[in-house]
Design a protein around this motif. Structure first.
Motif, PDB file in Angstrom:
ATOM      1  N   LYS A  55     -45.988   8.784  13.673  1.00  0.00           N
ATOM      2  CA  LYS A  55     -45.774   7.249  13.391  1.00  0.00           C
ATOM      3  C   LYS A  55     -46.447   6.958  11.945  1.00  0.00           C
ATOM      4  O   LYS A  55     -47.369   7.624  11.352  1.00  0.00           O
ATOM      5  CB  LYS A  55     -47.062   6.544  14.308  1.00  0.00           C
ATOM      6  N   ILE A  56     -45.713   6.213  11.407  1.00  0.00           N
ATOM      7  CA  ILE A  56     -46.083   5.970   9.714  1.00  0.00           C
ATOM      8  C   ILE A  56     -46.289   4.209   9.859  1.00  0.00           C
ATOM      9  O   ILE A  56     -45.538   3.557  10.656  1.00  0.00           O
ATOM     10  CB  ILE A  56     -45.057   6.200   8.902  1.00  0.00           C
ATOM     11  N   THR A  57     -47.227   3.697   8.999  1.00  0.00           N
ATOM     12  CA  THR A  57     -47.437   2.355   9.079  1.00  0.00           C
ATOM     13  C   THR A  57     -47.069   1.869   7.647  1.00  0.00           C
ATOM     14  O   THR A  57     -47.278   2.614   6.569  1.00  0.00           O
ATOM     15  CB  THR A  57     -48.884   2.130   9.066  1.00  0.00           C
ATOM     16  N   PHE A  58     -46.189   1.040   7.557  1.00  0.00           N
ATOM     17  CA  PHE A  58     -45.674   0.391   6.316  1.00  0.00           C
ATOM     18  C   PHE A  58     -46.407  -0.859   6.194  1.00  0.00           C
ATOM     19  O   PHE A  58     -46.758  -1.625   7.095  1.00  0.00           O
ATOM     20  CB  PHE A  58     -43.966   0.075   6.292  1.00  0.00           C
ATOM     21  N   CYS A  59     -46.776  -1.168   5.014  1.00  0.00           N
ATOM     22  CA  CYS A  59     -47.509  -2.467   4.469  1.00  0.00           C
ATOM     23  C   CYS A  59     -46.816  -3.164   3.588  1.00  0.00           C
ATOM     24  O   CYS A  59     -46.993  -3.032   2.381  1.00  0.00           O
ATOM     25  CB  CYS A  59     -48.783  -1.955   3.938  1.00  0.00           C
ATOM     26  N   PRO A  60     -45.759  -4.079   4.047  1.00  0.00           N
ATOM     27  CA  PRO A  60     -45.223  -4.916   2.891  1.00  0.00           C
ATOM     28  C   PRO A  60     -46.159  -5.813   2.337  1.00  0.00           C
ATOM     29  O   PRO A  60     -47.091  -6.062   3.079  1.00  0.00           O
ATOM     30  CB  PRO A  60     -44.268  -5.509   3.802  1.00  0.00           C
ATOM     31  N   LYS A  61     -45.780  -6.289   1.188  1.00  0.00           N
ATOM     32  CA  LYS A  61     -46.757  -6.999   0.227  1.00  0.00           C
ATOM     33  C   LYS A  61     -47.255  -8.250   0.975  1.00  0.00           C
ATOM     34  O   LYS A  61     -48.205  -8.437   0.956  1.00  0.00           O
ATOM     35  CB  LYS A  61     -46.039  -7.291  -1.043  1.00  0.00           C
ATOM     36  N   GLU A  62     -46.177  -8.957   1.548  1.00  0.00           N
ATOM     37  CA  GLU A  62     -46.736 -10.193   2.132  1.00  0.00           C
ATOM     38  C   GLU A  62     -46.602 -10.351   3.634  1.00  0.00           C
ATOM     39  O   GLU A  62     -46.828 -11.548   4.135  1.00  0.00           O
ATOM     40  CB  GLU A  62     -45.782 -11.390   1.390  1.00  0.00           C
ATOM     41  N   ASP A  63     -46.287  -9.186   4.228  1.00  0.00           N
ATOM     42  CA  ASP A  63     -46.086  -9.387   5.764  1.00  0.00           C
ATOM     43  C   ASP A  63     -47.308  -8.527   6.355  1.00  0.00           C
ATOM     44  O   ASP A  63     -47.937  -7.946   5.466  1.00  0.00           O
ATOM     45  CB  ASP A  63     -44.856  -8.767   6.078  1.00  0.00           C
ATOM     46  N   GLU A  64     -47.313  -8.487   7.772  1.00  0.00           N
ATOM     47  CA  GLU A  64     -48.203  -7.762   8.471  1.00  0.00           C
ATOM     48  C   GLU A  64     -47.928  -6.465   8.408  1.00  0.00           C
ATOM     49  O   GLU A  64     -46.525  -6.052   8.243  1.00  0.00           O
ATOM     50  CB  GLU A  64     -48.431  -8.311  10.013  1.00  0.00           C
ATOM     51  N   PRO A  65     -48.721  -5.405   8.409  1.00  0.00           N
ATOM     52  CA  PRO A  65     -48.064  -3.954   8.611  1.00  0.00           C
ATOM     53  C   PRO A  65     -47.187  -3.510   9.856  1.00  0.00           C
ATOM     54  O   PRO A  65     -47.569  -4.320  10.994  1.00  0.00           O
ATOM     55  CB  PRO A  65     -49.739  -3.222   8.754  1.00  0.00           C
ATOM     56  N   VAL A  66     -46.367  -2.650   9.799  1.00  0.00           N
ATOM     57  CA  VAL A  66     -45.601  -2.555  10.616  1.00  0.00           C
ATOM     58  C   VAL A  66     -45.415  -1.002  10.924  1.00  0.00           C
ATOM     59  O   VAL A  66     -45.443  -0.412  10.031  1.00  0.00           O
ATOM     60  CB  VAL A  66     -44.159  -2.982  10.179  1.00  0.00           C
ATOM     61  N   ASP A  67     -45.303  -0.487  12.289  1.00  0.00           N
ATOM     62  CA  ASP A  67     -45.315   0.865  12.638  1.00  0.00           C
ATOM     63  C   ASP A  67     -43.941   1.273  12.771  1.00  0.00           C
ATOM     64  O   ASP A  67     -43.185   0.678  13.301  1.00  0.00           O
ATOM     65  CB  ASP A  67     -46.009   1.100  13.797  1.00  0.00           C
ATOM     66  N   PHE A  68     -43.605   2.300  12.328  1.00  0.00           N
ATOM     67  CA  PHE A  68     -42.241   2.958  12.585  1.00  0.00           C
ATOM     68  C   PHE A  68     -42.608   4.529  12.981  1.00  0.00           C
ATOM     69  O   PHE A  68     -43.584   5.091  12.844  1.00  0.00           O
ATOM     70  CB  PHE A  68     -41.433   3.029  11.413  1.00  0.00           C
TER      71      PHE A  68
END
Length: 86
Positions: free
Chosen positions: A5-18
């Protein structure tokens, strides 16, 4: 099979897990195939690593150029054998 599982942290959005299904390197560029759910059918995305060697964190972009996406989908289907990307 336990997926990484990795977490992406878009600049202006909530973190998203993939969850990473597979990865490959083509012409020196890293690509990962990710899904939004660990079990069952989920949305899949192919992400391209845009990071530079000096970057402290990885920078990924969604592959959305049609020819590149088709070629990569075929490669990932071959790597996974039991997965069809549509």
């Amino acid at each position: 099979m336990k997926l990484e599982k990795i977490t992406f942290c878009p600049k202006e959005d909530e973190p998203v897990d993939f969850y990473v299904l597979e990865q490959t390197k083509i012409a020196g560029v890293n690509y990962i195939l990710v899904t939004d759910c660990e079990d069952g059918d989920g949305e899949a995305l192919i992400l391209k690593d845009l990071s530079k060697p000096e970057d402290t964190e990885s920078i990924y972009a969604i592959v959305d150029e049609e020819d590149e996406l088709e070629a990569l989908a075929g490669i990932f289907e071959d790597l996974l054998e039991d997965v069809e990307l549509v």
